[in-house]
Design a protein around this motif. Structure first.
Motif, short mmCIF file in Angstrom:
data_model
loop_
_atom_site.label_atom_id
_atom_site.label_comp_id
_atom_site.label_asym_id
_atom_site.label_seq_id
_atom_site.Cartn_x
_atom_site.Cartn_y
_atom_site.Cartn_z
N LYS A 1 -6.00 9.48 -3.17
CA LYS A 1 -4.93 8.62 -2.66
C LYS A 1 -4.07 9.43 -1.68
O LYS A 1 -3.91 10.65 -1.84
CB LYS A 1 -4.08 8.09 -3.80
N GLY A 2 -3.57 8.76 -0.69
CA GLY A 2 -2.74 9.43 0.31
C GLY A 2 -1.52 10.07 -0.30
O GLY A 2 -1.17 9.83 -1.47
N LEU B 1 -9.88 4.16 4.05
CA LEU B 1 -9.05 3.09 4.59
C LEU B 1 -7.79 3.71 5.19
O LEU B 1 -7.05 4.43 4.50
CB LEU B 1 -8.66 2.11 3.50
N LEU B 2 -7.54 3.40 6.47
CA LEU B 2 -6.36 3.92 7.15
C LEU B 2 -5.15 3.01 6.97
O LEU B 2 -4.01 3.46 7.12
CB LEU B 2 -6.66 4.10 8.64
N SER B 3 -5.42 1.74 6.67
CA SER B 3 -4.33 0.81 6.44
C SER B 3 -4.79 -0.22 5.43
O SER B 3 -5.98 -0.44 5.22
CB SER B 3 -3.90 0.12 7.74
N GLY B 4 -3.81 -0.88 4.80
CA GLY B 4 -4.14 -1.90 3.81
C GLY B 4 -2.91 -2.66 3.42
O GLY B 4 -1.78 -2.16 3.53
N GLU C 1 -2.03 -2.01 -2.72
CA GLU C 1 -2.89 -1.17 -3.56
C GLU C 1 -3.96 -2.02 -4.25
O GLU C 1 -5.10 -1.59 -4.42
CB GLU C 1 -2.05 -0.42 -4.60
N LEU D 1 -1.55 5.91 1.81
CA LEU D 1 -2.48 5.79 2.93
C LEU D 1 -2.50 7.10 3.71
O LEU D 1 -1.47 7.76 3.85
CB LEU D 1 -2.07 4.64 3.85
N PRO D 2 -3.67 7.48 4.21
CA PRO D 2 -4.98 6.84 3.98
C PRO D 2 -5.48 7.12 2.56
O PRO D 2 -5.02 8.04 1.90
CB PRO D 2 -5.88 7.49 5.02
N THR D 3 -6.41 6.30 2.11
CA THR D 3 -7.07 6.48 0.81
C THR D 3 -8.57 6.54 1.04
O THR D 3 -9.10 5.78 1.86
CB THR D 3 -6.72 5.33 -0.14
N ILE E 1 -6.69 -2.79 -1.68
CA ILE E 1 -7.48 -1.57 -1.45
C ILE E 1 -8.45 -1.35 -2.59
O ILE E 1 -9.62 -1.02 -2.39
CB ILE E 1 -6.54 -0.36 -1.27
N ALA F 1 0.87 -1.18 0.00
CA ALA F 1 0.00 0.00 0.00
C ALA F 1 0.90 1.23 0.00
O ALA F 1 1.58 1.51 0.98
CB ALA F 1 -0.91 -0.01 1.22
#
Length: 963
Positions: free
Chosen positions: A764-765, A736-739, A742, A722-724, A745, A719
């Protein structure tokens, strides 16, 4: 003697008529028993009555022998072109849109003066559908009642109802229900529902519906007067109006949909000219130059005998619409054009103003006091049979050489603008004003003036063609769409024959397949066939012809001399011209996907006009610690054609940066291809961010999913951003704070995407400046600009046939790109799976003028974007000629603009260009694994088209040198 046909064409200067015997068209007189030309009267019905009376008397036939009267008129389109307030009604629009489309108001892309006349009110109310048939929101009768009162208080009586995805709405029928409520609360109003006027394409369909509504009162009055004229002549026959595809429209339908008749005049002339030269005509194309009393209209007559069609999107008086029409251009040159000498140099000018239908009282040759083109033509050719040649003063005779040079130059210029190559082409001169034209013209291999050319427009009306339409629901559960389409095409041909067409003359004119995603394996299929009227039968069933439109010529820009502004800080300040070219280039780089940039283009242009500043910077100028944001749309490109954005892009950005607690330094587009290519600039120029946009993106094209990006290729399967967050603009947001990656996600968001309308804004972050410079596909905004400029140059130089070569030159030359195919789209298959549009388009070999430069077929499967191009030889053998990650771009052969997968339709002439992808995709096995053909289920090996050349930066080329 067989049943006779009367054709009448009401022009701005003259009303022309012919009486035609369909059983005698093979004779030397083409079956024309009588013809008549007289000045157009202020009351057009009186002029029609006079012409028909003269025809019947000249041929000495009884009114009972007449089977039909077909009228072509430019009255309706002239009202729009002339911006005549007395004939254009103000219009209110009721949009069934929920929270969407509010930043792109009705008429946003119109000429301001026309918008001020017509677009007087817009109501944004609940309603509209998602692509899968689910409701954005249900319609509310109380809202409609309240809006009707507001519209009534403004004394607006023409109302358009336009709902998101209304052409696919066969269940809820929101537009129809709202129209009934409008009639309930405001019975005096005329209501036009957009789906009756045009198909998918929210802005373009609404534009067409607004013009139709505006002209409705005038059209009803005018057509009623036509009917009264026929009645007074005791003609017991059918009354038709012609429309610009050459088919006939019953009077009662024309009074409800007058926009379908807008360009009937030029089309009548083209079709009439084809009829008049049928024995001399070959398979080569010809230019038809119709010189009337006020204007000259020029169109291309193809070897097939049909007019060349304009682009998929066309314009009337600067208003963009989405139905097909012949490609016609006009200039202010006619027999009544006023000739004068003015200025210090006393330079002679011809037109564009004209004495019009007053020529027989105001022209010198008829005893008037105004020098016209007709007077000069008489003096030039010693035409003593026109008026009183002795009345022409010596000063006119002294200037005939200068007059001839001016007229010749005007005609040669418009002929050159309509040609698609430098080759000479036959020119067919028709119209009552043809007498003013010289016998030889530069660019014309020969000039032909056929007998009866003065009334070719009326001949075209008399021989107007017949259509047959099948509009049905089909199942593809047990049969392929190709098998189904073959059956429906046969049904459409049978329908055209049933309606009066000669079977051997019938051609398929249009195919449209609209998937109904909420009903498994079901599609709405519309097939239209057109053929010649069978004059051997009596009686005509009601026809449903094609939609129409016309093109409008815009003033040329000195493109080669234009230089973009790059300030001392190495910031490229985007102008409206830059934006237009970038938009064109983005759609070509979209390889069929990414959605049309047009809604984002007009929105961003409006921001510029209100003072926003769009700044583009080079990735080379980023510091390693810079914070670079990234945004774009996620979902099916078909959605963006209909569901104009709300504020979902910025909502997604707010979610990310509120979570992080800081703001970005710059913004980057997720992909350069399609509408997302403008999203970085839209976000950067907004008052919420106000940061520059980086000249590049993560794809160098468009891809269906947002994990198919260079950071995943070069930075590993993790990933990266983040976040996304995603937002649908209708109050539904996810972050989403974590993943894990990509790809994962993307899968999580895709699972929610179909429930959020198959299209969302995605943020996207942040990415560091250092990583941005490592992963970015560089200078793709510059590349889009250069491609757009190349297309504009070809159009301005009348070299559309060379547009592919011009684009190839901008992307690195023949080492980096090639023309893959030229031809006509003959079939399109579409289906939607999890928000993506899958399908295949088949293109049959032929170039824009019908010559076989290529052979066989080209087959292009697509998943939102074009995936692969396979040449199918006449022997059935297949060869893959290009595949992802290389770019496969399909462009309209008539104007060089990109055609996206949602716009693929039968009959479009296209050129297919292959462009070598960036080395960041092709230099490693991982890039081919993620972005190559096997990533889309195609079991073929990737073979590069050529060698990639990095695009040249606009900033580097035009930067102000340091002092």
């Amino acid at each position: 003697m067989s049943a006779l046909r009367i054709g009448v064409d009401v022009g701005g200067t003259n009303t022309d008529g012919v009486l035609l015997d369909p059983g005698a068209t093979s004779q030397t007189n083409r079956g024309i028993l009588a013809w008549h030309k007289s000045p157009t009267t202020s009351n057009p019905s009186q002029g029609i009555e006079n012409v028909i009376t003269s025809l019947l008397q000249a041929a000495n036939v009884d009114a009972a022998a007449v089977a039909s009267v077909t009228i072509g008129t430019t009255h309706f389109i002239n009202a729009v072109i002339e911006k005549d307030r007395s004939r254009l009604a103000p219009v209110a629009v009721i949009r069934l849109c929920g929270p969407f489309s509010r930043e792109i108001y009705p008429g946003i892309d119109w000429p301001p003066d026309l918008r001020d006349i017509i677009c007087r009110h817009c109501s944004y109310v609940d309603g509209g559908l998602e692509i899968d048939g689910q409701l954005i929101s249900d319609i509310d009768e109380s809202q409609i009642a309240a809006e009707c009162q507001i519209i009534k208080d403004k004394t607006i009586r023409a109302i358009v109802v336009n709902g998101i995805f209304s052409p696919s709405d066969l269940v809820e029928r929101q537009e129809e229900r709202v129209a009934k409520w409008v009639q309930k609360y405001y019975p005096e109003a005329d209501v036009v529902i957009s789906k009756d006027v045009a198909n998918l394409g929210f802005i373009e369909r609404e534009n067409a519906a607004i013009l139709n509504a505006s002209i409705l009162p005038f059209a009803k009055t005018t057509i009623r007067s036509f009917e009264h004229a026929i009645s007074r002549l005791k003609l017991d026959c059918q009354l038709f109006l012609t429309q610009n595809d050459g088919t006939i429209l019953p009077a009662h339908l024309a009074s409800r949909l007058p926009i379908r008749t807008f360009s009937s005049g030029p089309t009548n002339s083209i079709c009439g000219a084809a009829f008049l030269v049928q024995k001399e005509a070959t398979k080569e194309s010809m230019l038809v130059v119709d010189i009337g009393g006020t204007s000259t209209d020029v169109g291309m007559l193809l070897g097939s005998g049909l007019p060349r069609q304009a682009a998929a999107v066309t314009e009337i008086s600067g208003v963009r619409m989405n139905f097909s029409c012949p490609d016609v251009k006009s200039i202010g040159l006619g027999g009544g054009s006023i000739v004068r000498k003015s200025g210090v140099t006393k330079k002679l000018t011809v037109g564009p103003d004209s004495v019009g239908h007053h020529i027989q009282t105001r022209a010198l040759v008829f005893g008037g006091d105004v020098a016209t083109a007709t007077d000069y033509a008489v003096a030039t050719h010693n035409l003593t049979n026109i008026g009183e040649a002795r009345l022409i003063p010596p000063t006119v005779k002294d200037d005939v050489l200068e007059y001839t040079a001016v007229v010749t130059q005007m005609l040669e210029r418009i002929i050159d603008s309509m040609k698609t190559s430098d080759r000479d082409i036959p020119v067919l001169l028709v119209g009552g004003g043809a007498v003013i034209a010289p016998d030889t013209l530069k660019g014309a291999s020969r000039v032909i003036k056929p007998e009866y050319s003065g009334v070719a427009n009326a001949v075209g009306a008399a021989i107007a063609r017949v259509s047959g339409t099948i509009d049905t629901m089909v199942s593809t559960a047990e049969r392929t769409i190709h098998v189904v389409l073959e059956e429906i095409q046969k049904m459409a041909i049978d329908k055209a024959v049933e309606n009066g067409a000669v079977r051997e003359s019938v051609n398929i004119a249009e195919i449209d397949v609209i998937p109904l995603q909420y009903i498994a394996n079901k599609s709405r299929v519309i097939v239209k066939a057109i053929g010649d009227f069978d004059f051997s039968i009596d009686g005509v069933a009601e026809k449903r012809p094609l939609e129409v439109g016309v093109t409008a010529e815009t003033p040329p820009l000195v493109i080669a001399a234009y230089k973009p502004i790059v300030n001392g800080n190495r910031e490229w300040i985007i102008s409206e011209i830059d934006l237009e070219w970038i938009s064109t280039g983005c759609y070509i780089l979209g390889t069929g996907g990414g959605g049309t940039p047009y809604p984002h283009f007009v929105r961003l242009r409006e921001m510029l006009r209100k003072g926003a500043v769009v700044r583009v910077i080079s990735p080379d100028d980023l510091t390693d610690s810079a914070v670079v944001a990234c945004g774009g749309g996620k979902g099916s490109p078909t959605v963006s054609v209909e569901k104009l954005p709300a504020n979902e892009q910025m909502e997604a950005q707010h979610l990310v940066y509120r979570e992080l607690g800081y703001q970005p330094d710059a913004v980057l587009a997720l992909e350069i291809g399609g509408g997302n290519g403008l999203q970085g600039m839209l976000l950067g120029a907004s008052t919420n961010l106000n940061v520059p946009t980086v000249d590049g993106d993560w794809m160098g094209r468009a891809y269906p999913v947002s994990w198919q990006i260079t950071p995943v290729v070069l930075g590993g399967d993790k990933a990266h951003f983040l976040p996304t967050a995603i937002a649908d603009g209708n109050g539904n947001n996810m972050m989403l704070l974590s993943g894990a990656s990509e790809k994962l996600i993307e899968r999580i968001f895709r699972a929610a995407l179909s429930e959020m309308g198959s299209h969302v804004g995605c943020a996207k972050g942040p990415c560091t400046g250092r990583n941005t410079k490592a992963y970015i596909v560089e200078h793709t905004i510059s590349l889009a600009w250069r491609i757009g400029r190349a297309v504009a140059l070809c159009r301005s130089n009348s070299q559309i046939d060379l547009v592919a070569e011009a684009i190839i030159a901008e992307v690195g030359g023949e080492e980096s790109a090639k023309v893959l195919f030229k031809g006509k789209i003959v079939s399109v298959e579409r289906r939607t799976i999890r928000g993506h549009v899958y399908g295949e388009v088949m293109i049959s070999a032929m170039n824009a003028e019908g010559a076989a430069q290529f052979s066989g077929l080209l087959k292009i499967p697509f998943k939102n974007e074009n995936i692969m191009a396979t040449a199918v030889g006449v022997d059935g053998k297949e060869e893959v000629v290009a595949s992802v990650p290389d770019l496969i771009c399909v462009c309209d052969a008539s104007d060089g603009e990109a055609i996206g997968t949602p716009e693929y339709r039968y009959g479009l002439l296209v050129v297919v260009i292959g462009i070598q992808a960036s080395g960041k995709w092709t230099s490693t096995p991982r890039g081919i694994e993620i972005g190559g053909p096997r990533a889309f289920g195609m079991e073929v090996d990737y073979k590069p088209l050529g060698v990639f050349h990095k695009p040249r930066s606009v900033i580097e080329e035009f930067a102000v040198p340091e002092s």
